[in-house]
Structure formats: structure tokens, C-alpha cells
Write a protein that holds these residues in place. Structure first.
Motif, PDB file in Angstrom:
ATOM      1  N   ALA A 192      44.205 -19.563   1.922  1.00 27.46           N
ATOM      2  CA  ALA A 192      44.206 -18.276   1.222  1.00 27.46           C
ATOM      3  C   ALA A 192      42.991 -18.149   0.309  1.00 27.46           C
ATOM      4  O   ALA A 192      42.341 -17.093   0.255  1.00 27.46           O
ATOM      5  CB  ALA A 192      45.489 -18.135   0.403  1.00 27.46           C
ATOM      6  N   PHE A 193      42.678 -19.221  -0.427  1.00 24.88           N
ATOM      7  CA  PHE A 193      41.535 -19.200  -1.329  1.00 24.88           C
ATOM      8  C   PHE A 193      40.238 -18.968  -0.547  1.00 24.88           C
ATOM      9  O   PHE A 193      39.404 -18.134  -0.927  1.00 24.88           O
ATOM     10  CB  PHE A 193      41.454 -20.527  -2.088  1.00 24.88           C
ATOM     11  N   SER A 194      40.069 -19.677   0.556  1.00 20.17           N
ATOM     12  CA  SER A 194      38.844 -19.551   1.349  1.00 20.17           C
ATOM     13  C   SER A 194      38.701 -18.157   1.937  1.00 20.17           C
ATOM     14  O   SER A 194      37.603 -17.575   1.932  1.00 20.17           O
ATOM     15  CB  SER A 194      38.845 -20.596   2.467  1.00 20.17           C
ATOM     16  N   SER A 195      39.798 -17.595   2.453  1.00 22.53           N
ATOM     17  CA  SER A 195      39.724 -16.267   3.058  1.00 22.53           C
ATOM     18  C   SER A 195      39.350 -15.216   2.031  1.00 22.53           C
ATOM     19  O   SER A 195      38.617 -14.268   2.320  1.00 22.53           O
ATOM     20  CB  SER A 195      41.054 -15.915   3.728  1.00 22.53           C
ATOM     21  N   PHE A 196      39.841 -15.373   0.798  1.00 20.57           N
ATOM     22  CA  PHE A 196      39.486 -14.417  -0.262  1.00 20.57           C
ATOM     23  C   PHE A 196      38.046 -14.605  -0.728  1.00 20.57           C
ATOM     24  O   PHE A 196      37.270 -13.648  -0.799  1.00 20.57           O
ATOM     25  CB  PHE A 196      40.442 -14.574  -1.441  1.00 20.57           C
ATOM     26  N   ILE A 197      37.677 -15.827  -1.044  1.00 22.15           N
ATOM     27  CA  ILE A 197      36.358 -16.101  -1.606  1.00 22.15           C
ATOM     28  C   ILE A 197      35.244 -15.763  -0.612  1.00 22.15           C
ATOM     29  O   ILE A 197      34.185 -15.242  -0.983  1.00 22.15           O
ATOM     30  CB  ILE A 197      36.255 -17.581  -2.040  1.00 22.15           C
ATOM     31  N   LEU A 198      35.459 -16.035   0.661  1.00 21.83           N
ATOM     32  CA  LEU A 198      34.399 -15.837   1.655  1.00 21.83           C
ATOM     33  C   LEU A 198      34.256 -14.385   2.108  1.00 21.83           C
ATOM     34  O   LEU A 198      33.237 -14.025   2.692  1.00 21.83           O
ATOM     35  CB  LEU A 198      34.647 -16.731   2.867  1.00 21.83           C
ATOM     36  N   THR A 199      35.283 -13.576   1.877  1.00 21.28           N
ATOM     37  CA  THR A 199      35.241 -12.218   2.430  1.00 21.28           C
ATOM     38  C   THR A 199      35.162 -11.107   1.392  1.00 21.28           C
ATOM     39  O   THR A 199      34.748  -9.993   1.721  1.00 21.28           O
ATOM     40  CB  THR A 199      36.466 -11.951   3.317  1.00 21.28           C
ATOM     41  N   HIS A 200      35.562 -11.379   0.151  1.00 20.88           N
ATOM     42  CA  HIS A 200      35.639 -10.285  -0.809  1.00 20.88           C
ATOM     43  C   HIS A 200      34.267  -9.924  -1.349  1.00 20.88           C
ATOM     44  O   HIS A 200      33.481 -10.785  -1.757  1.00 20.88           O
ATOM     45  CB  HIS A 200      36.585 -10.615  -1.960  1.00 20.88           C
ATOM     46  N   SER A 201      33.983  -8.634  -1.394  1.00 21.62           N
ATOM     47  CA  SER A 201      32.657  -8.151  -1.771  1.00 21.62           C
ATOM     48  C   SER A 201      32.323  -8.364  -3.241  1.00 21.62           C
ATOM     49  O   SER A 201      31.154  -8.311  -3.623  1.00 21.62           O
ATOM     50  CB  SER A 201      32.542  -6.657  -1.440  1.00 21.62           C
ATOM     51  N   SER A 202      33.318  -8.607  -4.092  1.00 19.39           N
ATOM     52  CA  SER A 202      33.040  -8.820  -5.511  1.00 19.39           C
ATOM     53  C   SER A 202      32.302 -10.122  -5.755  1.00 19.39           C
ATOM     54  O   SER A 202      31.725 -10.323  -6.832  1.00 19.39           O
ATOM     55  CB  SER A 202      34.340  -8.811  -6.317  1.00 19.39           C
ATOM     56  N   LEU A 203      32.312 -11.021  -4.777  1.00 19.44           N
ATOM     57  CA  LEU A 203      31.614 -12.293  -4.911  1.00 19.44           C
ATOM     58  C   LEU A 203      30.308 -12.319  -4.133  1.00 19.44           C
ATOM     59  O   LEU A 203      29.639 -13.345  -4.060  1.00 19.44           O
ATOM     60  CB  LEU A 203      32.500 -13.455  -4.444  1.00 19.44           C
ATOM     61  N   GLY A 204      29.949 -11.200  -3.527  1.00 19.74           N
ATOM     62  CA  GLY A 204      28.715 -11.123  -2.764  1.00 19.74           C
ATOM     63  C   GLY A 204      28.986 -10.605  -1.369  1.00 19.74           C
ATOM     64  O   GLY A 204      30.141 -10.324  -1.003  1.00 19.74           O
ATOM     65  N   PRO A 205      27.932 -10.458  -0.563  1.00 21.40           N
ATOM     66  CA  PRO A 205      28.114  -9.996   0.817  1.00 21.40           C
ATOM     67  C   PRO A 205      29.103 -10.897   1.564  1.00 21.40           C
ATOM     68  O   PRO A 205      29.018 -12.115   1.456  1.00 21.40           O
ATOM     69  CB  PRO A 205      26.707 -10.102   1.420  1.00 21.40           C
ATOM     70  N   PRO A 206      30.069 -10.318   2.298  1.00 16.81           N
ATOM     71  CA  PRO A 206      31.061 -11.118   3.017  1.00 16.81           C
ATOM     72  C   PRO A 206      30.429 -12.175   3.917  1.00 16.81           C
ATOM     73  O   PRO A 206      29.418 -11.924   4.585  1.00 16.81           O
ATOM     74  CB  PRO A 206      31.830 -10.073   3.836  1.00 16.81           C
ATOM     75  N   LEU A 207      31.019 -13.369   3.888  1.00 18.82           N
ATOM     76  CA  LEU A 207      30.638 -14.522   4.716  1.00 18.82           C
ATOM     77  C   LEU A 207      29.238 -15.060   4.399  1.00 18.82           C
ATOM     78  O   LEU A 207      28.726 -15.898   5.131  1.00 18.82           O
ATOM     79  CB  LEU A 207      30.728 -14.179   6.211  1.00 18.82           C
ATOM     80  N   ARG A 208      28.671 -14.611   3.311  1.00 19.22           N
ATOM     81  CA  ARG A 208      27.367 -15.132   2.902  1.00 19.22           C
ATOM     82  C   ARG A 208      27.555 -16.107   1.746  1.00 19.22           C
ATOM     83  O   ARG A 208      28.175 -15.770   0.750  1.00 19.22           O
ATOM     84  CB  ARG A 208      26.449 -13.994   2.475  1.00 19.22           C
ATOM     85  N   VAL A 209      27.032 -17.315   1.902  1.00 13.80           N
ATOM     86  CA  VAL A 209      27.178 -18.347   0.880  1.00 13.80           C
ATOM     87  C   VAL A 209      25.867 -18.585   0.140  1.00 13.80           C
ATOM     88  O   VAL A 209      25.832 -18.735  -1.081  1.00 13.80           O
ATOM     89  CB  VAL A 209      27.687 -19.660   1.502  1.00 13.80           C
ATOM     90  N   VAL A 210      24.762 -18.603   0.869  1.00 14.72           N
ATOM     91  CA  VAL A 210      23.462 -18.882   0.273  1.00 14.72           C
ATOM     92  C   VAL A 210      23.073 -17.759  -0.690  1.00 14.72           C
ATOM     93  O   VAL A 210      23.130 -16.583  -0.348  1.00 14.72           O
ATOM     94  CB  VAL A 210      22.385 -19.029   1.369  1.00 14.72           C
ATOM     95  N   GLY A 211      22.706 -18.148  -1.908  1.00  7.99           N
ATOM     96  CA  GLY A 211      22.228 -17.181  -2.880  1.00  7.99           C
ATOM     97  C   GLY A 211      23.297 -16.405  -3.611  1.00  7.99           C
ATOM     98  O   GLY A 211      22.984 -15.484  -4.354  1.00  7.99           O
ATOM     99  N   THR A 212      24.566 -16.739  -3.419  1.00 11.34           N
ATOM    100  CA  THR A 212      25.644 -16.035  -4.115  1.00 11.34           C
ATOM    101  C   THR A 212      26.225 -16.963  -5.182  1.00 11.34           C
ATOM    102  O   THR A 212      27.061 -17.814  -4.889  1.00 11.34           O
ATOM    103  CB  THR A 212      26.747 -15.602  -3.128  1.00 11.34           C
ATOM    104  N   ARG A 213      25.774 -16.769  -6.413  1.00  9.45           N
ATOM    105  CA  ARG A 213      26.180 -17.650  -7.508  1.00  9.45           C
ATOM    106  C   ARG A 213      27.694 -17.637  -7.723  1.00  9.45           C
ATOM    107  O   ARG A 213      28.317 -18.692  -7.906  1.00  9.45           O
ATOM    108  CB  ARG A 213      25.463 -17.204  -8.803  1.00  9.45           C
ATOM    109  N   ARG A 214      28.280 -16.454  -7.701  1.00 12.60           N
ATOM    110  CA  ARG A 214      29.721 -16.365  -7.942  1.00 12.60           C
ATOM    111  C   ARG A 214      30.520 -17.153  -6.905  1.00 12.60           C
ATOM    112  O   ARG A 214      31.512 -17.796  -7.225  1.00 12.60           O
ATOM    113  CB  ARG A 214      30.155 -14.900  -7.920  1.00 12.60           C
TER     114      ARG A 214
END
Length: 352
Positions: free
Chosen positions: A117-139
């Protein structure tokens, strides 16, 4: 005789009229206001909304414990405190059986569902950056650090802590031990061969494997600990996103490196007038709503199973210590960084 009311100085993040920035360099002079609990929250304490959320956990345990004490079905049932289970033939409810599907396939592997559940939220929600993007997203990276710390606590408490986990160590520290369930003849043979297997069993799992039972010590409720720790982590990550980072973000207080207590909004990288307006009006994209629903579903199921655990398993004190250990972990990861700038630079704050 009258006394003067004490005043406390703190800096209010007022955006510049020119560009809407709330960077420290754009701050207007410090404003002096009279001390008010609703206005000057300590960085060491949760906000009113967070306090309300966290209070649901002890209230749930209290409600379940009162139910188990007063309800005729539980009072008439036979509970074995050593096995921590009801006799299957007299179990007052389907949820009072250790073998119920929700216990076996949800609670027993609870951290798998929490992680999913945590991974699906963190990796997809736009409040933390572009969905499924990890590089360059500090949040997103900081959310991963928070998850790693909470997971480490879960491992130390329930799985391994340089040997037996903390739950098993606390059981033996309080006088508990593994006792074999076997005939006297077989036990005598084991003693002649040297140290018994039971004496070598330092964990609950090892004791069960050899057919023994934990007896004599204090058993921190692992179910209570897991269900509170996992669901509280999900809620504290979800709230800023569900509120579009408005309200809760401004209400939180942080201690900055210059020694001032300020609104947590001062540290966000998107705190502009335009950004706040967009955050209030923006609809959560359909492709990212799945993560929110997954997290809400797991958090909701965790609450229900916490209520069932409170009603049918463990003693009052075992449930209380499970709650206390979970709250300590949540505080260290989600609240202490507000008052420790160096720690906050690493773990961040949800929504900031």
C-alpha cells in the motif's frame, strides 16, 4: 494584583507581494503574538488533527477491551492465556479464532500489505512528483527513508535484533521461558542428554517449532504493535496529500536552524500563492487515485483487525505495551524531526 501575559516570538511565513515566495529571505519582520496553544504549537507535539487521529488507537483498544470484559459471549468462553487463544469449540466469534482468514492472510503477513500500500501510494501520487518517477524527486526519496526507518523498527521489534527480536527478549527479561509440552518420561530423557531443547529456544518461533509454549513473562502484543505502526505510517503519509497539503502543513511547527519556531510551510518547495490555489482546486488524477485507495483500504482493514485483537486476544497490559512501542517509533520518525533540523533534512516531512 495583575500579572503580565507572557508573549512568545515566532516568525509567520507571509509571502512577498512581488512573487508569492515564502523563502526565509522574503520574510517580513518577526511578528510578536500572545502565546496561544492553538496558534503556537510546539514542534515536539502533533497538531490537533494528528492528535485526533492518533487518539483513535487507544480508544479502539479501550473499546475492544471493555467489550471483551462485559459481553456475555466472551465472558462465557474459555480463554487460554498461555496459548493466547480461545478454545475453538467455544470461541465467541469467527474473529476470535486464530485460524480466521483475516488473521492468517492479512495480519500474519501484515508488513507485506503495508509495504504494498505504501509503495503504490508513494510511487503514483502526484503530490510527491511525477508518477513512477524516482530520480530527482526529493519528497519521494525522503518518504522512502521514512519507510526504511519504520521497517527497521518493525524488524528489530518482531523479527531480529542482533539475535532474538525485542518482543522475545522482553519476554525472557521478565522471567519468561519456553516449556515443553511432553510426557515426563520423554522430558527426563532430554535432561539426561544435557540442556533441553526448550532451554535452547530463545525465540517464540523456535519454542513453537519444538512443541513448546512461552510461559511466565510479559508478551508485548505483536499484533497491536504491527497494526498501529503500519496504519499510522500510512495515515501520516496520506493526510497531507488528501488535504492537498493545505491546513495541516501550515498547522505543523518546525524548529529551524536559527532557533525560531515556524510553520512547516516555510520549508516546502511549492509554497506560492499560485501553488496553494492550484492545490485546493486540483483534482487527483485518476491514474494516481489507485495508490490512495490501496493505502486507505489497508489502513481501514488494520483498524478493524486492531479492534478484533483488542476484543479477543491479549491482556490489557500486553495491548498497552504494544501501543506504547508503536507510538514511540511513530514519534521518532514523524514528529521528532520537526524539532531537529539536521534529522529533518534527511527524513523530511510528509507534504513538505
Amino acid at each position: 494584583m495583575t500579572t503580565r501575559r507572557q508573549t512568545t516570538k515566532f516568525e509567520v511565513p507571509i509571502p512577498s507581494r512581488a512573487n508569492g515566495s515564502t523563502k526565509p529571505s522574503d520574510m517580513q519582520p518577526t511578528t510578536t503574538l500572545e502565546e496561544s496553544p492553538s496558534l503556537l504549537n510546539s514542534p515536539f507535539l502533533p497538531t490537533a488533527l494528528e492528535t485526533l487521529l492518533l487518539s483513535l488507537y487507544p480508544l479502539t483498544l479501550l473499546l475492544g477491551s471493555i467489550f471483551s470484559t462485559l459481553h456475555p459471549s466472551t465472558r462465557a468462553a474459555t480463554y487460554n492465556p498461555i496459548a493466547q487463544a480461545y478454545d475453538p469449540s467455544t470461541a465467541p466469534s469467527y474473529f476470535a479464532r486464530k485460524g480466521n482468514l483475516f488473521n492468517v492472510y492479512f495480519v500474519k503477513i501484515g508488513w507485506f500489505w503495508i509495504t504494498l500500500a505504501f509503495s503504490s501510494f508513494i510511487l503514483t501520487h502526484s503530490s510527491l512528483g511525477p508518477p513512477l518517477r524516482v530520480v530527482g524527486t526529493r519528497r519521494r526519496w525522503q518518504a522512502g527513508v521514512r519507510y526504511g526507518l519504520v521497517t527497521l523498527v518493525w524488524v528489530f521489534v518482531t523479527q531480529w535484533f542482533f539475535g532474538p527480536p525485542i518482543i522475545d527478549r522482553s519476554f525472557t527479561w521478565t522471567g519468561g521461558k519456553c516449556e515443553m509440552i511432553e510426557s515426563e518420561t520423554l522430558a527426563a530423557r532430554r535432561e539426561k542428554a544435557g540442556m533441553s531443547q526448550a532451554e535452547k529456544a530463545f525465540t517464540h518461533a523456535a519454542c513453537k517449532t519444538i512443541g513448546g509454549q512461552w510461559r511466565g513473562g510479559h508478551d508485548i502484543s505483536g499484533h497491536v504493535f504491527l497494526l498501529i505502526l503500519g496504519s499510522a505510517m500510512l495515515w501520516l503519509e496520506l493526510l497531507p496529500a488528501l488535504l492537498r497539503m493545505e491546513g495541516l502543513r501550515e498547522a505543523r511547527r518546525v524548529l529551524t536552524k536559527d532557533g525560531l519556531v515556524r510553520s512547516a510551510a516555510i520549508e516546502t518547495d511549492a509554497d506560492t500563492a499560485e501553488g496553494r490555489k492550484e492545490g485546493r482546486n486540483m483534482k487527483i488524477p485518476e491514474e494516481t487515485s489507485l495508490g490512495v485507495k490501496a493505502a486507505l483500504g489497508v489502513a481501514g482493514m488494520s483498524w478493524w483487525m486492531l479492534l478484533m485483537t483488542a476484543a479477543y486476544f491479549h491482556t490489557w497490559f500486553e495491548k498497552f505495551t504494544g501501543l506504547a512501542v508503536a507510538f514511540l517509533a511513530v514519534y521518532l520518525v514523524y514528529f521528532l524531526p520537526r524539532a531537529v533540523p539536521a534529522m529533518r533534512r534527511v527524513v523530511g516531512l510528509p507534504g513538505v
